[in-house]
Motif scaffolding. Sequence first.
Motif, PDB file in Angstrom:
ATOM      1  N   ALA A 170       0.802  -1.225   0.000  1.00 29.33           N
ATOM      2  CA  ALA A 170       0.000   0.000   0.000  1.00 29.33           C
ATOM      3  C   ALA A 170       0.830   1.267   0.000  1.00 29.33           C
ATOM      4  CB  ALA A 170      -0.924   0.002   1.220  1.00 29.33           C
ATOM      5  N   ALA A 171       1.957   1.283   0.760  1.00 32.50           N
ATOM      6  CA  ALA A 171       2.662   2.545   0.943  1.00 32.50           C
ATOM      7  C   ALA A 171       4.130   2.343   1.285  1.00 32.50           C
ATOM      8  CB  ALA A 171       1.993   3.361   2.042  1.00 32.50           C
ATOM      9  N   PHE A 172       4.902   3.359   0.962  1.00 33.10           N
ATOM     10  CA  PHE A 172       6.311   3.462   1.322  1.00 33.10           C
ATOM     11  C   PHE A 172       6.473   4.712   2.181  1.00 33.10           C
ATOM     12  CE2 PHE A 172      10.692   4.976  -0.145  1.00 33.10           C
ATOM     13  CZ  PHE A 172      11.389   4.113   0.692  1.00 33.10           C
ATOM     14  N   PHE A 173       7.011   4.551   3.397  1.00 27.82           N
ATOM     15  CA  PHE A 173       7.245   5.670   4.315  1.00 27.82           C
ATOM     16  C   PHE A 173       8.719   6.055   4.271  1.00 27.82           C
ATOM     17  CE2 PHE A 173       3.141   4.652   5.811  1.00 27.82           C
ATOM     18  CZ  PHE A 173       2.704   5.638   6.683  1.00 27.82           C
ATOM     19  N   ALA A 174       9.010   7.343   4.076  1.00 32.82           N
ATOM     20  CA  ALA A 174      10.400   7.782   3.986  1.00 32.82           C
ATOM     21  C   ALA A 174      10.560   9.204   4.515  1.00 32.82           C
ATOM     22  CB  ALA A 174      10.875   7.720   2.541  1.00 32.82           C
ATOM     23  N   GLU A 175      11.464   9.386   5.467  1.00 29.96           N
ATOM     24  CA  GLU A 175      11.877  10.733   5.858  1.00 29.96           C
ATOM     25  C   GLU A 175      12.801  11.275   4.758  1.00 29.96           C
ATOM     26  OE1 GLU A 175      13.196  10.520  10.346  1.00 29.96           O
ATOM     27  OE2 GLU A 175      13.442   8.582   9.357  1.00 29.96           O
ATOM     28  N   PRO A 176      12.679  12.536   4.384  1.00 32.22           N
ATOM     29  CA  PRO A 176      13.620  13.096   3.409  1.00 32.22           C
ATOM     30  C   PRO A 176      15.079  12.934   3.857  1.00 32.22           C
ATOM     31  CG  PRO A 176      11.740  14.543   3.644  1.00 32.22           C
ATOM     32  CD  PRO A 176      11.592  13.479   4.699  1.00 32.22           C
ATOM     33  N   ILE A 177      15.336  13.248   5.128  1.00 36.40           N
ATOM     34  CA  ILE A 177      16.595  12.916   5.794  1.00 36.40           C
ATOM     35  C   ILE A 177      16.228  12.113   7.028  1.00 36.40           C
ATOM     36  CG2 ILE A 177      18.606  13.796   7.041  1.00 36.40           C
ATOM     37  CD1 ILE A 177      18.570  16.250   5.273  1.00 36.40           C
ATOM     38  N   LEU A 178      16.794  10.922   7.163  1.00 37.45           N
ATOM     39  CA  LEU A 178      16.480  10.094   8.319  1.00 37.45           C
ATOM     40  C   LEU A 178      17.021  10.791   9.566  1.00 37.45           C
ATOM     41  CD1 LEU A 178      16.979   8.137   5.712  1.00 37.45           C
ATOM     42  CD2 LEU A 178      16.837   6.321   7.397  1.00 37.45           C
ATOM     43  N   GLY A 179      16.146  11.092  10.517  1.00 39.15           N
ATOM     44  CA  GLY A 179      16.533  11.902  11.669  1.00 39.15           C
ATOM     45  C   GLY A 179      17.125  11.118  12.809  1.00 39.15           C
ATOM     46  N   ALA A 180      16.266  10.516  13.637  1.00 38.29           N
ATOM     47  CA  ALA A 180      16.723   9.824  14.837  1.00 38.29           C
ATOM     48  C   ALA A 180      17.531   8.574  14.523  1.00 38.29           C
ATOM     49  CB  ALA A 180      15.523   9.459  15.720  1.00 38.29           C
ATOM     50  N   GLY A 181      17.552   8.151  13.276  1.00 37.79           N
ATOM     51  CA  GLY A 181      18.394   7.030  12.873  1.00 37.79           C
ATOM     52  C   GLY A 181      19.822   7.429  12.580  1.00 37.79           C
ATOM     53  N   ALA A 210      13.845   8.606  -7.567  1.00 36.09           N
ATOM     54  CA  ALA A 210      13.803   7.259  -8.130  1.00 36.09           C
ATOM     55  C   ALA A 210      12.861   6.348  -7.354  1.00 36.09           C
ATOM     56  CB  ALA A 210      15.219   6.670  -8.161  1.00 36.09           C
ATOM     57  N   THR A 211      12.853   6.461  -6.018  1.00 39.46           N
ATOM     58  CA  THR A 211      11.933   5.620  -5.240  1.00 39.46           C
ATOM     59  C   THR A 211      10.485   6.034  -5.485  1.00 39.46           C
ATOM     60  OG1 THR A 211      12.347   7.045  -3.303  1.00 39.46           O
ATOM     61  CG2 THR A 211      13.566   4.968  -3.423  1.00 39.46           C
ATOM     62  N   LEU A 212      10.249   7.321  -5.694  1.00 40.77           N
ATOM     63  CA  LEU A 212       8.895   7.765  -6.028  1.00 40.77           C
ATOM     64  C   LEU A 212       8.443   7.164  -7.359  1.00 40.77           C
ATOM     65  CD1 LEU A 212       6.390   9.508  -5.444  1.00 40.77           C
ATOM     66  CD2 LEU A 212       7.553  11.405  -6.575  1.00 40.77           C
ATOM     67  N   GLU A 213       9.341   7.110  -8.333  1.00 37.57           N
ATOM     68  CA  GLU A 213       9.001   6.510  -9.628  1.00 37.57           C
ATOM     69  C   GLU A 213       8.623   5.035  -9.468  1.00 37.57           C
ATOM     70  OE1 GLU A 213      12.161   7.100 -12.398  1.00 37.57           O
ATOM     71  OE2 GLU A 213      12.049   9.302 -12.279  1.00 37.57           O
ATOM     72  N   VAL A 237       6.968  15.363  -5.201  1.00 31.93           N
ATOM     73  CA  VAL A 237       5.660  15.669  -4.635  1.00 31.93           C
ATOM     74  C   VAL A 237       5.060  14.341  -4.188  1.00 31.93           C
ATOM     75  CG1 VAL A 237       3.365  16.605  -5.028  1.00 31.93           C
ATOM     76  CG2 VAL A 237       5.346  17.681  -6.122  1.00 31.93           C
ATOM     77  N   PRO A 238       5.108  14.045  -2.903  1.00 30.87           N
ATOM     78  CA  PRO A 238       4.580  12.768  -2.415  1.00 30.87           C
ATOM     79  C   PRO A 238       3.059  12.770  -2.408  1.00 30.87           C
ATOM     80  CG  PRO A 238       5.266  14.118  -0.583  1.00 30.87           C
ATOM     81  CD  PRO A 238       5.617  14.894  -1.822  1.00 30.87           C
ATOM     82  N   ASP A 239       2.478  11.635  -2.038  1.00 31.68           N
ATOM     83  CA  ASP A 239       1.023  11.549  -1.903  1.00 31.68           C
ATOM     84  C   ASP A 239       0.557  12.092  -0.558  1.00 31.68           C
ATOM     85  OD1 ASP A 239       0.299   9.968  -4.387  1.00 31.68           O
ATOM     86  OD2 ASP A 239       1.813   8.671  -3.486  1.00 31.68           O
ATOM     87  N   ILE A 240       1.413  11.936   0.458  1.00 33.41           N
ATOM     88  CA  ILE A 240       1.094  12.369   1.824  1.00 33.41           C
ATOM     89  C   ILE A 240       2.354  12.960   2.453  1.00 33.41           C
ATOM     90  CG2 ILE A 240       0.408  11.593   4.144  1.00 33.41           C
ATOM     91  CD1 ILE A 240      -1.190   9.347   2.846  1.00 33.41           C
ATOM     92  N   ARG A 278       5.131   4.899  -8.001  1.00 32.17           N
ATOM     93  CA  ARG A 278       4.119   5.210  -9.011  1.00 32.17           C
ATOM     94  C   ARG A 278       3.887   4.001  -9.935  1.00 32.17           C
ATOM     95  NH1 ARG A 278       2.915   8.788  -6.128  1.00 32.17           N
ATOM     96  NH2 ARG A 278       3.201  11.022  -6.410  1.00 32.17           N
ATOM     97  N   LYS A 279       4.954   3.310 -10.274  1.00 33.42           N
ATOM     98  CA  LYS A 279       4.885   2.166 -11.185  1.00 33.42           C
ATOM     99  C   LYS A 279       3.971   1.072 -10.648  1.00 33.42           C
ATOM    100  CE  LYS A 279       8.017  -1.190 -13.408  1.00 33.42           C
ATOM    101  NZ  LYS A 279       9.455  -1.571 -13.547  1.00 33.42           N
ATOM    102  N   TYR A 280       3.952   0.906  -9.314  1.00 34.21           N
ATOM    103  CA  TYR A 280       3.190  -0.192  -8.711  1.00 34.21           C
ATOM    104  C   TYR A 280       1.997   0.302  -7.878  1.00 34.21           C
ATOM    105  CZ  TYR A 280       7.190  -2.943 -10.198  1.00 34.21           C
ATOM    106  OH  TYR A 280       8.168  -3.543 -10.956  1.00 34.21           O
ATOM    107  N   ASP A 281       1.596   1.564  -8.102  1.00 35.42           N
ATOM    108  CA  ASP A 281       0.450   2.134  -7.372  1.00 35.42           C
ATOM    109  C   ASP A 281       0.636   2.019  -5.857  1.00 35.42           C
ATOM    110  OD1 ASP A 281      -1.962   3.431  -7.024  1.00 35.42           O
ATOM    111  OD2 ASP A 281      -3.150   1.597  -7.174  1.00 35.42           O
ATOM    112  N   VAL A 282       1.842   2.367  -5.407  1.00 41.66           N
ATOM    113  CA  VAL A 282       2.173   2.399  -3.982  1.00 41.66           C
ATOM    114  C   VAL A 282       2.225   3.860  -3.562  1.00 41.66           C
ATOM    115  CG1 VAL A 282       3.981   1.919  -2.280  1.00 41.66           C
ATOM    116  CG2 VAL A 282       3.440   0.225  -4.053  1.00 41.66           C
ATOM    117  N   LEU A 283       1.494   4.218  -2.518  1.00 43.19           N
ATOM    118  CA  LEU A 283       1.481   5.611  -2.071  1.00 43.19           C
ATOM    119  C   LEU A 283       2.782   5.957  -1.364  1.00 43.19           C
ATOM    120  CD1 LEU A 283      -2.195   5.996  -0.775  1.00 43.19           C
ATOM    121  CD2 LEU A 283      -1.262   6.599  -3.015  1.00 43.19           C
TER     122      LEU A 283
END
Length: 473
Positions: free
Chosen positions: A230-241, A253-256, A290-293, A259-264
């Motif tokens: 359903a979805a991929f969660f990503a911080e633009p810069i990983l913070g607490a990690g 590239a990950t957004l592409e 431009v992400p979905d959320i 989009r290819k697999y209809d993953v938000l």
Amino acid sequence: MNSLNPNVTAADAAEKQKVWEADRDHFMHPWTDFSTFKETGSMVFTAADGVSIVDADGKRYLDGIGGLWCVNIGYGRKEIAEAVADQICAIPYFSTFGHHTTPPAAKLAAKLADLAPGDLNHVFYGCGGSVANDTAVRLIHFYFNQLGKPTKKQIISRIDGYHGSTYMAMSITGVKFDHVGFDIDQQLVHHISCPNPYRRDPKLSEEEFCRQKVDELEQKILEIGPDKVAAFFAEPILGAGGVIVPPKGYHQATLEVCRKYDVLYVSDEVVTAFGRLGHMFASQDEFGIVPDIITCAKGLTSGYLPLGATIFSDRIYEVISKPQADGAIFTHGFTYSGHPVSCAAALKNIEILEREGVCDHVKDVGTYFEQRIRELGELELVGDVRGRKFMMCLENVADKRTKALLDPRAKVGNRIADACQKRGLIVRPLAHMNILSPTLILTREHVDFIAETLRESILEVTETLREEGFLSH
């Protein structure tokens, strides 16, 4: 930065002791280290202004971590206090369930829609970043249910990504240390590896490393099944990690792939939004997507009051805003969704950020900050200096050539933080790393103090570690 207040009286000391004991005996802190807490208790802070905080003994410190990535406009802003007081007098609270609202909630939603990229025009409120990410999951699942795709539920995130500490948000979080002793949902959430260029195979160029990480996401989607992800969660810069800046082109590239697999695509901007990188939102302006959320919190109110928001696209809204059955309603929300006092604080905070040109200030002084902190990379103990603008990390190592870590018993991050604190600077220890996320109103003089204090502290700790046998002579 390091002066004691001569006006601290015996009565003040007695009150401090009373507070310290009450805290130790009754306040269960987030991320408590029980190996030391029962003996050392908590450091008591009683005042703050500008870029500084003051402890119960009257000692002043420059706050190098901005509260917790969040006090973006600095401490003691009377405009925020006045906006909050005015709203409390007007209407402190009313339920936003169903068809009720208040002016601050409506105005802030419109403002966030205006600031957010693309067609992210809809806002759902919570009380912090964890809840914003939980809301994102519920919205996404509801969205695919409405589309007649009930199997599309699985979530992908990254190792070392941090998304919160509620059950769902911590399951999405990939910081393994944070899972010790706790349960997480391992059926719904899957983790791919961290896009950390510093720890890549030395045989790979950064471009090759980026392709490898992007391919890993695509292979994970195919392994689980595109009809299930359903979805991929990503911080633009990983913070607490560990303030991990992915290689150039990674987010696009990950957004592409999504989009290819209809993953938000969910961009977790709880840390990066509202000026930390010099933009109100970093997804498009810093990383070209431009992400979905977008989920956000922290700098939304500069930490003055709790508030979080899940900002989502027209595409999602058009699907979830249709009744799914006769008499059915959208049954998600919280007592404090759109709390008018918190929204009033956020509106005034954003007004200050814009009026005072804080984003432009960050692009200027934040660039200088980044430059001064990167200079510390010449020190023996510092293996990597990474981050952007007012979001930086020092990774300390035993050997710069091999990048081998010190024995965990050395507690190098804590030692450096303690040495800085002794000199009047608060930095955050994170295992073998030290993180900097100061208020966004630093001057160049403040930056120099931070850089010089860190240098002195790291040199001191280096010698101590060598004497104790943690470093070779």
